[in-house]
Design an enzyme around this catalytic site. Structure first.
Site, PDB file in Angstrom:
ATOM      1  CE  LYS A  68      12.255  13.479   3.396  1.00 54.92           C
ATOM      2  NZ  LYS A  68      12.152  12.023   3.537  1.00 54.92           N
ATOM      3  CE  LYS A  92       5.131  13.930  -4.970  1.00 57.58           C
ATOM      4  NZ  LYS A  92       4.722  12.701  -4.252  1.00 57.58           N
ATOM      5  CE  LYS A 104       8.348   6.755  -3.648  1.00 57.81           C
ATOM      6  NZ  LYS A 104       7.463   7.819  -3.138  1.00 57.81           N
ATOM      7  CB  THR A 188      -0.195  12.760   2.144  1.00 61.55           C
ATOM      8  OG1 THR A 188       1.146  12.384   2.441  1.00 61.55           O
ATOM      9  CG2 THR A 188      -0.443  12.682   0.656  1.00 61.55           C
ATOM     10  CG  ASN A 219      -1.413   7.266   5.879  1.00 62.47           C
ATOM     11  OD1 ASN A 219      -1.854   7.583   6.982  1.00 62.47           O
ATOM     12  ND2 ASN A 219      -0.468   7.940   5.271  1.00 62.47           N
ATOM     13  CB  SER A 352       9.095  14.085   5.001  1.00 68.10           C
ATOM     14  OG  SER A 352       8.534  12.820   5.217  1.00 68.10           O
TER      15      SER A 352
HETATM   16  P1  NAD Z   1      -2.048   2.511   1.702  1.00 68.33           P
HETATM   17  O1  NAD Z   1      -1.390   1.216   1.351  1.00 68.33           O
HETATM   18  O2  NAD Z   1      -2.183   2.919   3.118  1.00 68.33           O
HETATM   19  O3  NAD Z   1      -3.551   2.580   1.085  1.00 68.33           O
HETATM   20  C1  NAD Z   1      -3.885   2.201  -0.222  1.00 68.33           C
HETATM   21  C2  NAD Z   1      -5.406   1.977  -0.263  1.00 68.33           C
HETATM   22  O4  NAD Z   1      -5.801   1.699  -1.603  1.00 68.33           O
HETATM   23  C3  NAD Z   1      -5.901   0.792   0.558  1.00 68.33           C
HETATM   24  O5  NAD Z   1      -7.144   1.154   1.158  1.00 68.33           O
HETATM   25  C4  NAD Z   1      -6.174  -0.293  -0.480  1.00 68.33           C
HETATM   26  O6  NAD Z   1      -7.172  -1.214  -0.052  1.00 68.33           O
HETATM   27  C5  NAD Z   1      -6.663   0.567  -1.611  1.00 68.33           C
HETATM   28  N1  NAD Z   1      -6.593  -0.071  -2.928  1.00 68.33           N
HETATM   29  C6  NAD Z   1      -5.636  -0.888  -3.420  1.00 68.33           C
HETATM   30  N2  NAD Z   1      -5.973  -1.254  -4.665  1.00 68.33           N
HETATM   31  C7  NAD Z   1      -7.146  -0.654  -4.959  1.00 68.33           C
HETATM   32  C8  NAD Z   1      -7.997  -0.634  -6.087  1.00 68.33           C
HETATM   33  N3  NAD Z   1      -7.700  -1.327  -7.193  1.00 68.33           N
HETATM   34  N4  NAD Z   1      -9.134   0.101  -6.026  1.00 68.33           N
HETATM   35  C9  NAD Z   1      -9.438   0.804  -4.913  1.00 68.33           C
HETATM   36  N5  NAD Z   1      -8.683   0.826  -3.819  1.00 68.33           N
HETATM   37  C10 NAD Z   1      -7.545   0.093  -3.844  1.00 68.33           C
HETATM   38  O7  NAD Z   1      -1.222   3.601   0.850  1.00 68.33           O
HETATM   39  P2  NAD Z   1      -1.193   5.184   1.074  1.00 68.33           P
HETATM   40  O8  NAD Z   1       0.013   5.515   1.876  1.00 68.33           O
HETATM   41  O9  NAD Z   1      -2.546   5.629   1.514  1.00 68.33           O
HETATM   42  O10 NAD Z   1      -0.876   5.682  -0.423  1.00 68.33           O
HETATM   43  C11 NAD Z   1      -1.896   5.795  -1.403  1.00 68.33           C
HETATM   44  C12 NAD Z   1      -1.346   6.568  -2.597  1.00 68.33           C
HETATM   45  O11 NAD Z   1      -0.893   7.860  -2.168  1.00 68.33           O
HETATM   46  C13 NAD Z   1      -0.138   5.930  -3.309  1.00 68.33           C
HETATM   47  O12 NAD Z   1      -0.213   6.245  -4.689  1.00 68.33           O
HETATM   48  C14 NAD Z   1       1.054   6.672  -2.706  1.00 68.33           C
HETATM   49  O13 NAD Z   1       2.200   6.657  -3.550  1.00 68.33           O
HETATM   50  C15 NAD Z   1       0.459   8.055  -2.585  1.00 68.33           C
HETATM   51  N6  NAD Z   1       1.153   8.918  -1.633  1.00 68.33           N
HETATM   52  C16 NAD Z   1       1.253   8.573  -0.327  1.00 68.33           C
HETATM   53  C17 NAD Z   1       1.892   9.422   0.560  1.00 68.33           C
HETATM   54  C18 NAD Z   1       1.948   9.116   2.033  1.00 68.33           C
HETATM   55  O14 NAD Z   1       2.344  10.009   2.792  1.00 68.33           O
HETATM   56  N7  NAD Z   1       1.531   7.937   2.478  1.00 68.33           N
HETATM   57  C19 NAD Z   1       2.477  10.617   0.101  1.00 68.33           C
HETATM   58  C20 NAD Z   1       2.358  10.948  -1.250  1.00 68.33           C
HETATM   59  C21 NAD Z   1       1.688  10.085  -2.105  1.00 68.33           C
END
Ligand code: NAD
Length: 418
Positions: A68, A92, A104, A188, A219, A352
């Site tokens: 997954k 995780k 992944k 999350t 997100n 999920s």
């Molecule tokens: P996303 O693309 O929706 O959001 C990322 C955000 O970070 C955006 O607002 C972007 O503008 C900002 N950003 C990018 N570079 C930046 C910087 N240098 N400084 C400050 N802000 C910056 O992605 P997401 O889905 O919100 O994921 C964010 C993190 O959470 C990632 O590390 C991802 O692996 C992790 N994550 C996400 C999920 C999920 O369900 N979406 C689950 C587990 C972990």
């Protein structure tokens, strides 16, 4: 991403090795959980794109159940990054006690340089290329950075057309209309909030005035901000890729999230600097006064160059791998409570898992059922991690490794690899 010649992947391998030895597992068992079972790495032709596109799937370990893990579309995607994220997925799923393994995937593209048709073509090419290794009992992908419900829909459609039958449980993070789960969009962040509140119960001296800084307003960051603001936390700072804003009195994050969605502008464009709101850089945001710091953007943001200046007494790692190895040591010396990524952000994979269960049963749950079940799982994982940390005198990250390694190593040993 290197930290003193060591990559994050080799660092995680070593941490698993250490936890495995301390738990008394054999070298054979430990080697089995520190090396990927299967790697697919291909260069594919995509309609409408001149150069071939590199696509990846790393299936790390499936001793606990089908593989997954999400799929990332980003120009920096390479095999080492996908392996690092896959080994983290194994930890995780093991830590939160769900019957899934770790994987992944990714595609090395810059979605900002592609139009919607080209992105759809990459999604379809990824699903076609991987159709033999994914499946509802085999490997279940999901969204990650720069992929979303629409992209999961293209992938589901391509997969089902290729194999010739309906199989909604092959992929999660789908829109509700295609079999998605209620609550997956905020999962999350919601899971992270449950973990944070439990940890604050354990460390009441760290609560302070509940002022929170969040890096990243995508997100995960924007849902975390609104969920916490609706409790009794004050969100004093947030950022996106263009810059950060900070207000000691607190920001109206619901209004900001709404405006960002409808106007698609950066935080700096939304505000003029005034007495109440300061416009600052992303680097400055991390060292602003606050009690709780939430990295929710990219990896390797808290490093040895800023860890010493961080004010927060609790860090909730909603991003994957936001803290470098060197920074982690500094934070431990400063007695900062770091809630590790593989606990803090495991709410995403947990819902999920719920989506996959609902798809298999073709029976769909109410939001309250999803939230209640998520709460139980996140609190149980937090309790186990905290108790291990107290019993063995470990940080939450070290304790999380022990708990996660124990479950997956036991499964591997039971299968005869001992
Ligand atoms: P996303 O693309 O929706 O959001 C990322 C955000 O970070 C955006 O607002 C972007 O503008 C900002 N950003 C990018 N570079 C930046 C910087 N240098 N400084 C400050 N802000 C910056 O992605 P997401 O889905 O919100 O994921 C964010 C993190 O959470 C990632 O590390 C991802 O692996 C992790 N994550 C996400 C999920 C999920 O369900 N979406 C689950 C587990 C972990």
């Amino acid at each position: 991403m290197t930290h003193n010649t060591e990559t994050m992947f080799t660092h995680i391998q070593k941490a698993i090795q250490k936890a495995g030895e301390e738990l008394g597992y054999s070298e054979k068992t430990i080697t089995n959980i520190t090396h990927p079972y299967n790697i697919v790495e291909k260069s594919v032709q995509v309609d409408g794109i001149d150069n071939s596109v590199d696509v990846y799937r790393v299936q790390f370990n499936n001793a606990l159940g089908p593989y997954k893990g999400g799929i990332r579309f980003h120009p920096d995607v390479d095999l080492d990054e996908v392996k690092t994220l896959a080994i983290t997925m194994m930890l995780k799923c093991s830590l939160v006690d769900i019957p899934l393994g770790g994987a992944k995937g990714g595609a090395t593209i810059n979605p900002k340089e592609l139009n919607d048709k080209q992105i759809e073509a990459v999604a379809r090419a990824w699903a076609r290329t991987m159709h033999e290794v994914i499946g509802v009992d085999q490997d279940i992908p999901a969204p990650d950075v720069n992929t979303n419900g629409q992209i999961m829909s293209y992938m589901l459609d391509e997969y089902e057309s290729t194999v010739g039958h309906s199989e909604p449980g092959v992929i999660t993070g789908k829109p509700l209309e295609l079999g998605g789960s209620k609550g997956r969009d905020k999962a999350t962040s919601q899971g992270g909030v449950y973990v944070l509140e439990k940890v604050l119960e354990y460390f009441p001296e760290k609560v302070g005035t509940k002022k929170v800084v969040i890096q990243g307003f995508g997100n995960v960051g924007s849902f975390a901000a609104t969920l916490l603001a609706n409790k009794d936390f004050t969100i004093v700072g947030i950022s996106d890729s263009k810059g950060a804003i900070y207000s000691e009195k607190g920001l109206d994050v619901e209004m900001i999230a709404e405006k960002k969605r409808s106007e698609r502008v950066s935080l700096h464009e939304l505000f003029t600097s005034n007495d109440a709101i300061k416009k600052i850089s992303n680097e400055e945001l991390l060292i602003q006064p606050c009690d709780i710091l939430i990295p929710a953007a990219l990896e390797n943001q808290i490093t040895e160059s800023n860890a010493d200046a961080i004010h927060a007494s609790v860090i909730l790692e909603l991003a994957n791998n936001p803290t470098s190895v060197a920074a982690d040591i500094i934070l431990k010396e400063k007695d900062v409570v770091v809630i590790p990524d593989f606990l803090a952000n495991a709410g995403g994979v947990t819902v999920s898992y719920f989506e996959w269960v609902q798809n298999r049963q073709q029976y769909y749950w109410k939001l309250k059922d999803v939230d209640d079940k998520l709460f139980d799982i996140m609190v149980a994982a937090t309790e186990k991690t905290y108790k291990m940390s107290q019993k063995e005198g470990l940080t939450l990250r070290e304790a999380g490794f022990r708990v996660a390694v124990d479950r997956v190593a036991k499964a591997v040993a039971l299968r005869g690899i001992k």
